[in-house]
Design a protein around this motif. Structure first.
Motif, short mmCIF file in Angstrom:
data_model
loop_
_atom_site.label_atom_id
_atom_site.label_comp_id
_atom_site.label_asym_id
_atom_site.label_seq_id
_atom_site.Cartn_x
_atom_site.Cartn_y
_atom_site.Cartn_z
N ILE A 247 0.62 -1.41 0.05
CA ILE A 247 0.25 0.22 -0.10
C ILE A 247 0.73 1.26 0.12
O ILE A 247 0.59 2.37 -0.96
CB ILE A 247 -1.44 -0.06 1.24
CG1 ILE A 247 -1.76 -0.64 0.96
CG2 ILE A 247 -1.21 1.24 1.33
CD1 ILE A 247 -3.12 -1.07 1.85
N GLU A 248 1.98 0.86 0.62
CA GLU A 248 2.62 3.01 1.00
C GLU A 248 3.87 2.69 -0.58
O GLU A 248 3.55 4.20 -0.65
CB GLU A 248 3.52 2.09 1.91
CG GLU A 248 4.46 3.19 2.30
CD GLU A 248 3.69 4.55 3.37
OE1 GLU A 248 4.16 5.76 3.37
OE2 GLU A 248 2.39 3.95 3.90
N VAL A 251 0.29 4.59 -2.86
CA VAL A 251 0.18 5.24 -2.56
C VAL A 251 1.13 6.27 -3.13
O VAL A 251 0.64 7.52 -4.15
CB VAL A 251 0.32 5.71 -0.79
CG1 VAL A 251 0.24 7.36 -0.62
CG2 VAL A 251 -1.53 5.02 -0.74
N ASP A 252 2.75 6.27 -2.79
CA ASP A 252 3.61 7.04 -3.16
C ASP A 252 3.35 7.29 -4.88
O ASP A 252 4.11 8.42 -5.62
CB ASP A 252 5.42 5.79 -2.87
CG ASP A 252 5.38 6.54 -1.86
OD1 ASP A 252 4.42 7.71 -1.09
OD2 ASP A 252 6.06 6.13 -0.72
N ASP A 281 -7.96 1.10 2.96
CA ASP A 281 -6.24 2.10 3.47
C ASP A 281 -5.91 2.39 2.82
O ASP A 281 -4.90 3.23 3.08
CB ASP A 281 -5.89 0.52 3.80
CG ASP A 281 -6.32 -0.77 5.86
OD1 ASP A 281 -6.53 0.10 6.13
OD2 ASP A 281 -5.47 -1.18 5.33
N PHE A 282 -6.00 2.37 1.62
CA PHE A 282 -4.84 3.29 0.50
C PHE A 282 -5.40 4.41 0.50
O PHE A 282 -4.84 5.59 0.41
CB PHE A 282 -5.70 2.45 -1.06
CG PHE A 282 -4.41 3.17 -2.29
CD1 PHE A 282 -3.33 2.89 -2.73
CD2 PHE A 282 -5.92 4.01 -3.27
CE1 PHE A 282 -3.13 3.59 -3.97
CE2 PHE A 282 -5.51 4.93 -4.10
CZ PHE A 282 -4.13 4.79 -4.79
N THR A 283 -6.82 4.51 0.38
CA THR A 283 -7.74 6.32 0.59
C THR A 283 -6.98 6.92 1.55
O THR A 283 -7.19 8.16 1.64
CB THR A 283 -8.87 5.87 0.26
OG1 THR A 283 -9.27 5.27 -0.79
CG2 THR A 283 -9.26 6.84 -0.48
N ALA A 284 -7.16 5.75 3.13
CA ALA A 284 -7.14 6.54 3.66
C ALA A 284 -5.45 7.47 4.05
O ALA A 284 -5.58 8.24 4.44
CB ALA A 284 -7.24 5.65 5.38
N ARG A 285 -4.70 6.28 3.50
CA ARG A 285 -3.03 7.05 3.14
C ARG A 285 -3.23 8.07 2.59
O ARG A 285 -2.27 9.29 2.94
CB ARG A 285 -2.55 5.96 2.88
CG ARG A 285 -0.47 5.65 3.29
CD ARG A 285 -0.49 6.17 4.71
NE ARG A 285 0.89 6.35 4.94
CZ ARG A 285 1.53 7.67 5.70
NH1 ARG A 285 0.69 8.37 5.64
NH2 ARG A 285 2.87 7.54 5.26
N LEU A 286 -4.29 7.45 0.97
CA LEU A 286 -3.87 8.71 0.20
C LEU A 286 -3.81 10.12 0.73
O LEU A 286 -2.97 11.06 0.36
CB LEU A 286 -4.06 8.31 -0.92
CG LEU A 286 -4.37 9.49 -2.38
CD1 LEU A 286 -3.28 9.48 -2.91
CD2 LEU A 286 -5.28 8.93 -3.12
N GLU A 288 -4.22 11.01 3.52
CA GLU A 288 -2.81 10.97 4.58
C GLU A 288 -1.83 12.31 3.72
O GLU A 288 -1.67 13.42 4.33
CB GLU A 288 -2.69 10.40 5.15
CG GLU A 288 -1.21 10.95 6.61
CD GLU A 288 -1.43 9.82 7.35
OE1 GLU A 288 -0.25 9.91 8.17
OE2 GLU A 288 -2.28 8.95 7.21
N LYS A 289 -1.19 11.80 3.18
CA LYS A 289 -0.21 12.48 2.43
C LYS A 289 -0.47 13.22 1.63
O LYS A 289 -0.20 14.11 1.51
CB LYS A 289 0.32 11.09 1.20
CG LYS A 289 1.30 10.12 2.24
CD LYS A 289 2.26 9.18 1.51
CE LYS A 289 3.40 8.67 2.37
NZ LYS A 289 4.83 7.37 1.14
#
Length: 460
Positions: A247-248, A251-252, A281-286, A288-289
């Protein structure tokens, strides 16, 4: 002189930077006459001399990279560091054609019945008109000019009206490298003069990077004149995140593919198609970044997002976002026009984007990411291909064989695994469907406006 002008305006603050006089019809006629006079001698220039000049040009681009990046930032808002990257790819493309010119021009022998010899040779044909956009003011020009000058054609540049200072500096560098007026010629004109240039006998073809509407018009004009054209138009490129992706990293890759150049790229990753098992999880991390991204004046060090190039384009983008929300998309962050001078729009994430939503079916040419959920791999491919465009595409997967298999099923001119669509001098650049036709870069771009000629010598 013409009484019309091209105005350069800083999109960060609306300040007018400079004005440039456009060519009158008589001015344009003189430029075309000079091109006609210059072409015969240039087309016969030895390959080693063309290559030498290209290498000088590459050196000049490197020497003036700070000046160019600053001018790009001021005229169209690209963050300075990204402007420096644009100069690097531009000089590398120029060197590619210099270093490989002998091989690109080598006759290709064929074994043909009854022939003492049979070969395919490449000959220049005249002047190529490049109708170029504002979003990559240097790279786009080099992408069309370097291969054509390498092959012995001469070049006419009709650049975007909002980056005239860039066009002027680019022209100075070409001239200093030895591609003098008549061999490389900037035409500061409006779009209304393009058709008359295409119809001029010295022009052998036209290449355009821009909107689908502009592409259709130029293609029609070139077709009526029986001249070839290359079109690089819009895109709603997919970035597919398969269920085995980390996922990380995904997202990057999505942020790099979507928000570079403030999202103003035809080949940006505009639709983020994520397997349902990773979507939350992908959307939440996206989100956030994206919320951490810095938006500021493009000359400020370390920023991520600059202004968009023009206010009218910013307003069009905002209208698309509002329509997408009304159609069911969820605004996760951004999406509001700041109360400040300039063409600013914050990095924005839309989730719950489904087929039929404007954020799925229209090109959003700015810093807006659309998250689309796929049920499985096959559904992701179907979603990616449900698009009137086909420029670039990306697949994110830990399994490289799987990633390649999925990538090869996508309807696009370019497919990358674990990397956003990226220009390389060695690889052809172009699309299918509404994204246009023809290719730039590599040997395919080199041959786009060359006469691919058969030479057959019969046995006695």
């Amino acid at each position: 002189m013409s009484n019309k002008t091209l105005t350069a305006t800083n999109p960060a603050n609306d300040n007018v930077l400079n004005e440039y006089a456009t060519l009158s019809k008589d001015d344009l006629a003189r430029k075309l006459d000079q091109t006609r006079e210059s072409y015969p001698a240039y087309s016969q220039l030895p390959l080693e001399e063309r290559a030498r000049r290209l290498n000088v040009l590459a050196d000049l681009i490197d020497e003036h990279k700070e000046e160019m990046a600053t001018l790009i930032a001021r005229e169209m808002g690209k963050p300075y560091q990204q402007g420096l990257s644009e100069t690097q790819i531009s000089s590398s493309i120029t060197r590619f054609y210099a270093d490989n010119l002998d091989e690109l021009m080598d006759p290709e022998p064929r074994d043909v019945e009854g022939a003492e010899s049979a070969m395919i040779v490449k000959d220049p044909m005249g002047a190529v008109l490049g109708v170029m956009p504002w979003n990559y003011p240097l790279y786009q020009v080099v992408r069309f000019a370097a291969p054509n000058l390498a092959g012995g054609n001469v070049c006419l540049l009709k650049h975007a009206s909002n980056v005239p200072g860039c066009a002027e500096l680019i022209t100075q560098l070409f001239h200093k490298a030895g591609f003098e007026e008549g061999v490389f010629t900037w035409l500061p004109i409006g779009a209304e003069m393009v058709e008359s240039i295409i119809n001029d006998p010295i022009v052998c073809g036209v290449t355009l990077t821009g909107s689908e509407e502009a592409g259709r018009k130029v293609a029609q004009q070139a077709g009526a004149a029986l001249k070839p054209s290359v079109l690089e138009l819009g895109g709603i490129d997919p970035l597919i995140v398969l269920d085995d992706a980390e996922i990380e990293r995904a997202v990057d890759l999505a942020i790099a593919g979507r928000f570079d150049n403030t999202g103003q790229s035809c080949a940006a990753s505009k639709r983020l198609i994520v397997d349902k098992s990773l979507a939350k999880d992908f959307t939440a991390r996206l989100i956030e970044k994206v919320k951490q991204m810095r938006m500021d004046d493009p000359l400020v060090e370390g920023i991520d997002i600059g202004p968009m190039s023009r206010k009218d384009l910013r307003d069009d983008l905002h209208d698309q976002v509002q329509r997408a929300i009304k159609a069911g998309a969820k605004l996760e962050c951004g999406g509001e026009i700041p109360d400040r001078a300039g063409a600013w729009y914050p990095p924005t994430v839309l989730s719950n984007v489904t087929q039929g939503n404007p954020a799925f079916s229209e090109e959003l040419f700015g810093p807006v990411a659309s998250v689309v959920i796929a049920e499985n791999e096959d559904h992701a491919i179907q979603l990616a291909n449900d698009c009137p465009y086909g420029l670039g595409s990306t697949v994110v997967s830990k399994d490289l064989e799987r990633g390649e298999r999925v990538a090869r099923q996508l309807e696009a001119g370019m497919s990358f695994v674990n990397r956003p669509t990226t220009p390389f001098a060695q690889l052809p650049f172009g699309g299918v469907k509404g994204s246009g036709y023809g290719r730039e870069q590599s040997e395919y771009g080199f041959g786009a406006f060359m006469n691919i000629r058969t030479v057959y010598v019969a046995k006695h």
